[in-house]
Write a protein that holds these residues in place. Structure first.
Motif, PDB file in Angstrom:
ATOM      1  N   SER A   5       0.835  -1.204   0.000  1.00 46.88           N
ATOM      2  CA  SER A   5       0.000   0.000   0.000  1.00 46.88           C
ATOM      3  C   SER A   5       0.868   1.250   0.000  1.00 46.88           C
ATOM      4  O   SER A   5       0.600   2.218  -0.711  1.00 46.88           O
ATOM      5  N   ARG A  30       2.424   1.523  -3.339  1.00 47.81           N
ATOM      6  CA  ARG A  30       1.419   1.497  -4.414  1.00 47.81           C
ATOM      7  C   ARG A  30       1.713   0.374  -5.416  1.00 47.81           C
ATOM      8  O   ARG A  30       1.749   0.588  -6.627  1.00 47.81           O
ATOM      9  N   THR A  31       1.892  -0.787  -4.855  1.00 51.49           N
ATOM     10  CA  THR A  31       2.082  -1.996  -5.658  1.00 51.49           C
ATOM     11  C   THR A  31       0.773  -2.763  -5.685  1.00 51.49           C
ATOM     12  O   THR A  31       0.247  -3.136  -4.625  1.00 51.49           O
ATOM     13  N   GLY A  32       0.234  -2.997  -6.871  1.00 51.84           N
ATOM     14  CA  GLY A  32      -1.030  -3.706  -6.983  1.00 51.84           C
ATOM     15  C   GLY A  32      -0.907  -5.160  -6.556  1.00 51.84           C
ATOM     16  O   GLY A  32       0.090  -5.822  -6.834  1.00 51.84           O
ATOM     17  N   THR A  70       6.331  -5.486  -9.972  1.00 47.78           N
ATOM     18  CA  THR A  70       5.919  -5.307 -11.366  1.00 47.78           C
ATOM     19  C   THR A  70       6.831  -6.016 -12.363  1.00 47.78           C
ATOM     20  O   THR A  70       6.440  -6.256 -13.507  1.00 47.78           O
ATOM     21  N   ASP A 118       0.400  -9.970 -12.190  1.00 49.75           N
ATOM     22  CA  ASP A 118      -0.976  -9.590 -12.528  1.00 49.75           C
ATOM     23  C   ASP A 118      -2.004 -10.596 -12.035  1.00 49.75           C
ATOM     24  O   ASP A 118      -3.191 -10.289 -11.969  1.00 49.75           O
ATOM     25  N   GLY A 146     -11.657  -1.542 -10.898  1.00 52.16           N
ATOM     26  CA  GLY A 146     -10.603  -2.177 -11.672  1.00 52.16           C
ATOM     27  C   GLY A 146     -10.759  -3.692 -11.700  1.00 52.16           C
ATOM     28  O   GLY A 146     -11.583  -4.270 -10.979  1.00 52.16           O
ATOM     29  N   SER A 203      -4.707  -1.439  -4.210  1.00 49.81           N
ATOM     30  CA  SER A 203      -4.850  -0.671  -5.440  1.00 49.81           C
ATOM     31  C   SER A 203      -3.500  -0.121  -5.901  1.00 49.81           C
ATOM     32  O   SER A 203      -2.768   0.488  -5.121  1.00 49.81           O
ATOM     33  N   GLU A 204      -3.215  -0.342  -7.170  1.00 53.66           N
ATOM     34  CA  GLU A 204      -1.972   0.164  -7.746  1.00 53.66           C
ATOM     35  C   GLU A 204      -2.019   1.673  -7.928  1.00 53.66           C
ATOM     36  O   GLU A 204      -0.993   2.356  -7.888  1.00 53.66           O
ATOM     37  N   GLU A 205      -3.205   2.227  -8.108  1.00 54.11           N
ATOM     38  CA  GLU A 205      -3.366   3.661  -8.367  1.00 54.11           C
ATOM     39  C   GLU A 205      -3.394   4.484  -7.082  1.00 54.11           C
ATOM     40  O   GLU A 205      -2.772   5.544  -7.006  1.00 54.11           O
ATOM     41  N   THR A 206      -4.134   3.994  -6.086  1.00 52.46           N
ATOM     42  CA  THR A 206      -4.324   4.785  -4.864  1.00 52.46           C
ATOM     43  C   THR A 206      -3.605   4.212  -3.644  1.00 52.46           C
ATOM     44  O   THR A 206      -3.433   4.924  -2.651  1.00 52.46           O
ATOM     45  N   ARG A 262      -4.894   2.046  -1.751  1.00 58.11           N
ATOM     46  CA  ARG A 262      -5.910   1.653  -0.772  1.00 58.11           C
ATOM     47  C   ARG A 262      -6.020   0.136  -0.671  1.00 58.11           C
ATOM     48  O   ARG A 262      -5.862  -0.572  -1.653  1.00 58.11           O
TER      49      ARG A 262
END
Length: 250
Positions: free
Chosen positions: A120, A123-125, A161, A167, A196, A217-220, A222
């Motif tokens: 988190s 920011r790693t999905g 990543t 993924d 997503g 979440s990769e973007e936020t 969260r």
């Protein structure tokens, strides 16, 4: 006196019967609320109403014949339409009957929690699924079998990543990291189409099985927790508590 006893016994049995049926319908409605299943149920109710009107009120012979043929095949049709829900319900009933180990170990949840908090921050999905009573073999077979001891370092490396399997989902089974890079069912509910892929997969797997899912979440950054097809945003402070409480319910 005997007559009063018989009348009372009959009324008592009827009351129990009504309460049991009401409870069953209540549990069914609660379980399908907010899902596509409720729309299918409403459609069936509408078809029932149309059948009664066409057959007994307006006397539309052709439409009545067609609807009668539909209801003859309804058992097969419904078993196909509701196959996922039926399979989940039967598995859940079986899991309550089966003998389970009362000594539930939750130490591995510390490692999952630590990894999620770190991912988190970075920011790693990530998508982590924790199996409970319902077997996830259909989904573990889509990934790479690892059977490794869980550590936050291992989870961080899998979801890096640069990892070829970052993924996919990680599936935890029997307190071990069973498989990675797994493919999960994606929820097609209209209400979640703005989310997503990882989040929709978390909803999908938790709705079809009793598994818990954790998404970073990769973007936020969260952290989202999924169980019974429902989503809850978690703070770092509450993460381990929620994981432990829900895992112990299994």
């Amino acid at each position: 006196m005997e007559l009063i006893y018989r009348i009372w016994s009959t009324y008592f049995v009827n009351i129990i019967d009504i309460l049991l049926v009401s409870f069953i319908f209540y549990k069914i409605l609660v379980s399908i609320k907010g899902t596509r299943t409720i729309q299918i149920v409403l459609g069936l109710i509408a078809l029932m109403a149309i059948t009664v009107i066409a057959k007994d009120i307006i006397h539309l012979r052709a439409l009545s014949w067609l609807l009668n043929k539909f209801w003859l095949a309804a058992v097969i049709i419904l078993s196909v339409v509701f196959q996922s829900e039926i399979r989940y319900a039967l598995a859940k009933i079986g899991s309550k009957i089966a003998f389970t180990d009362t000594d539930i170990k939750t130490n591995f949840l510390d490692e999952i929690s630590a990894a999620a908090i770190e991912m988190s921050r970075l920011r790693t999905g990530a998508l982590i699924v924790i199996e409970r009573n319902f077997g996830l073999k259909n989904y573990t077979d889509t990934g790479i079998y690892l059977d490794a001891k869980i550590s936050h370092e291992l989870l961080l490396s899998i979801f890096n990543t640069k990892s070829p399997i970052h993924d996919g989902a990680v599936i935890i089974k029997n307190e071990r990291l069973h498989s990675a890079g797994c493919v999960l069912p994606i929820s097609t509910e209209i209400e979640v189409k703005h989310l997503g892929t990882r989040h929709r997969a978390g909803i999908g797997i938790s709705a079809l099985t009793d598994a818990m899912a954790l998404v970073v979440s990769e973007e936020t950054g969260r952290i989202s927790f999924f169980v019974d097809g429902k989503i809850e945003l978690l703070s770092s402070e509450r993460l381990l508590t929620v994981l432990t409480e829900n895992y112990r319910k299994n």
